[in-house]
Design a protein around this motif. Structure first.
Motif, mmCIF file in Angstrom:
data_model
loop_
_atom_site.group_PDB
_atom_site.id
_atom_site.type_symbol
_atom_site.label_atom_id
_atom_site.label_comp_id
_atom_site.label_asym_id
_atom_site.label_seq_id
_atom_site.Cartn_x
_atom_site.Cartn_y
_atom_site.Cartn_z
ATOM 1 N N UNK A 81 -63.537 34.567 55.100
ATOM 2 C CA UNK A 81 -64.219 35.863 55.107
ATOM 3 C C UNK A 81 -65.417 35.881 56.046
ATOM 4 N N UNK A 82 -65.809 34.744 56.570
ATOM 5 C CA UNK A 82 -66.983 34.673 57.451
ATOM 6 C C UNK A 82 -66.758 35.521 58.700
ATOM 7 N N UNK A 83 -67.750 36.345 59.030
ATOM 8 C CA UNK A 83 -67.617 37.218 60.203
ATOM 9 C C UNK A 83 -68.919 37.947 60.465
ATOM 10 N N UNK A 84 -69.100 38.364 61.712
ATOM 11 C CA UNK A 84 -70.036 39.449 61.989
ATOM 12 C C UNK A 84 -69.260 40.718 61.686
ATOM 13 N N UNK A 85 -69.690 41.425 60.659
ATOM 14 C CA UNK A 85 -68.794 42.371 59.993
ATOM 15 C C UNK A 85 -69.074 43.837 60.255
ATOM 16 N N UNK A 86 -69.612 44.162 61.429
ATOM 17 C CA UNK A 86 -69.803 45.573 61.736
ATOM 18 C C UNK A 86 -69.843 45.798 63.237
ATOM 19 N N UNK A 87 -69.639 47.054 63.609
ATOM 20 C CA UNK A 87 -69.729 47.470 65.011
ATOM 21 C C UNK A 87 -71.080 47.102 65.601
ATOM 22 N N UNK A 142 -65.778 45.932 70.007
ATOM 23 C CA UNK A 142 -65.691 44.481 69.982
ATOM 24 C C UNK A 142 -65.350 43.956 68.598
ATOM 25 N N UNK A 143 -65.876 44.605 67.577
ATOM 26 C CA UNK A 143 -65.571 44.218 66.201
ATOM 27 C C UNK A 143 -64.077 44.325 65.928
ATOM 28 N N UNK A 144 -63.487 45.463 66.292
ATOM 29 C CA UNK A 144 -62.053 45.647 66.076
ATOM 30 C C UNK A 144 -61.237 44.662 66.903
ATOM 31 N N UNK A 145 -61.665 44.406 68.137
ATOM 32 C CA UNK A 145 -60.956 43.458 68.996
ATOM 33 C C UNK A 145 -60.945 42.066 68.367
#
Length: 305
Positions: free
Chosen positions: A69-75, A135-138
C-alpha cells in the motif's frame, strides 16, 4: 486470513494501519513505513513496526503475503516531485515484489486507483478503456503492468485493487495526514468546529465513498483467495459534496454553510465523478460493502457528539 506471516507496506498510514491492525488479530504482521504519511502510533501493540522505505534493500519480505500500500497517494504529491513519485510508486513496487519473490512469497495484493477511469457517473468496470492524465495515475498503471509481468514471468499472484474514495474520520489514522486526509474527514472536522468546508466549483462533483473497513475486508479477501488481475473496491453509489456537507450538518445538528472556491486542479485532469462496478470482486470472493454511507457519516461524526 489466519496463521500467516504478512507484510503491509505503508503499514502505518491510513489504510495500511487499519489493515495491519485487523490482520494482527489472527496473523503475524509486519508494518513497514517511512513515516511520510504514517506514524507507528496508528498501530496496535501486536503489530511489528519497521521504519524503512520500499526502495530500500533487505526488506522484511520473508512472508506468506505482501500487501503493498506504500505510495505517494495523490495528484498533488506527484506534481510537486514527479521523479520522487515514480521512484516510490513504481520502483518501490518492483523492488518490494521482487524481494518478496526471491524470499519465496508468491502472493501480493497492491493498491491501484480508480482515478484512471476518469469522470463517470455510470459504474466503471475493470475492463473499460482507461486513460492516464497525471503522474499519479501513470505510476499506478505502471504497477498494473509490472504486476502482469511478474505474473506471466514468475507465476506470482498479484491482485491490483482500484480503491474508490476511501474515508474514515479524524481521530484515527487520517489525522496524521493533515491536508492529504480524505474529504469526509476534512468536511466533518470543519463543520464540527464551525468552519465552512471549501468545495470546488459548485460542489456537485460526486464520489463513490467507501468506508475503510470495507476496503480492509476486500484486501484481506483478495489475499485469502490469491486473486490475480484487477479488481474494483467501491459501493456502486455516489454522493455529491454539497449533499455530504448537508448530511454532516444533519448528523451534528449544525447549520454550517460551505464555501465555494475555484478548483486549483486543471479541468483536464480533475476527476469530477466516480462510481464503482464491484461485481467482479463480488463474484470472486463474495465481498459486499457492509457500511452504507449514512452509517459511515454517523461513524465519522461520533467523535464530535
Amino acid at each position: 486470513m489466519r496463521d500467516k506471516r504478512v507484510l503491509v507496506t505503508g503499514g502505518a498510514g491510513f489504510i495500511g494501519s487499519n489493515l495491519a491492525n485487523r490482520l494482527a488479530e489472527y496473523n503475524e504482521v509486519v508494518a513497514l513505513d517511512d513515516g511520510y504519511l504514517g506514524t507507528p502510533e496508528n498501530l496496535d501493540d501486536g503489530v511489528e513496526f519497521v521504519e524503512a522505505s520500499v526502495v530500500d534493500e533487505d526488506l522484511p519480505t520473508d512472508v506468506d503475503v505482501v500487501f503493498h500500500l506504500a505510495a505517494l497517494s495523490s495528484y498533488a504529491m506527484h506534481e510537486d516531485d514527479p521523479t520522487r513519485g515514480a521512484r516510490v510508486n513504481v520502483e518501490g513496487f518492483v523492488n518490494t515484489v521482487d524481494q518478496a519473490r526471491q524470499d519465496g512469497c508468491d502472493t501480493v495484493v497492491y493498491a491501484s486507483t480508480s482515478s484512471i477511469y476518469g469522470s463517470r457517473t455510470d459504474p466503471s468496470p475493470e475492463d473499460m478503456d482507461v486513460t492516464v492524465n497525471t503522474g499519479y495515475e501513470a505510476s499506478k498503471m505502471a504497477r498494473e503492468t509490472y504486476a502482469e509481468y511478474f505474473h506471466n514471468h514468475y507465476d506470482l499472484s498479484l491482485a491490483g485493487m482500484r480503491f474508490f474514495s476511501v474515508y474514515q474520520g479524524y481521530g484515527g489514522a487520517e489525522e496524521h495526514k493533515g491536508e492529504y486526509a480524505n474529504v469526509i474527514a476534512q468536511f466533518a472536522d470543519d463543520v464540527a468546529n464551525g468552519r465552512s468546508p471549501k468545495l470546488y466549483g459548485d460542489g456537485r462533483q460526486t464520489r463513490d465513498f467507501t468506508h475503510v473497513s470495507d476496503i480492509v475486508r476486500g484486501l484481506e479477501l483478495a489475499g485469502d483467495h490469491r486473486l490475480q488481475g484487477i479488481y474494483n473496491l467501491g459501493t456502486g453509489e455516489s454522493y455529491d459534496f454539497v449533499t455530504v456537507v448537508d448530511m454532516i450538518n444533519d448528523e451534528l445538528g449544525t447549520d454550517v454553510e460551505p464555501e465555494f472556491v475555484e478548483n486549483p486542479i486543471p479541468d483536464d485532469v480533475y476527476v469530477h465523478d466516480t462510481c464503482a462496478d464491484a461485481s467482479k470482486m463480488r463474484e470472486a470472493t463474495g465481498w459486499e460493502p457492509q457500511i452504507d454511507f449514512e452509517e459511515g457519516i454517523r461513524r465519522v461524526c461520533e467523535q464530535y457528539t
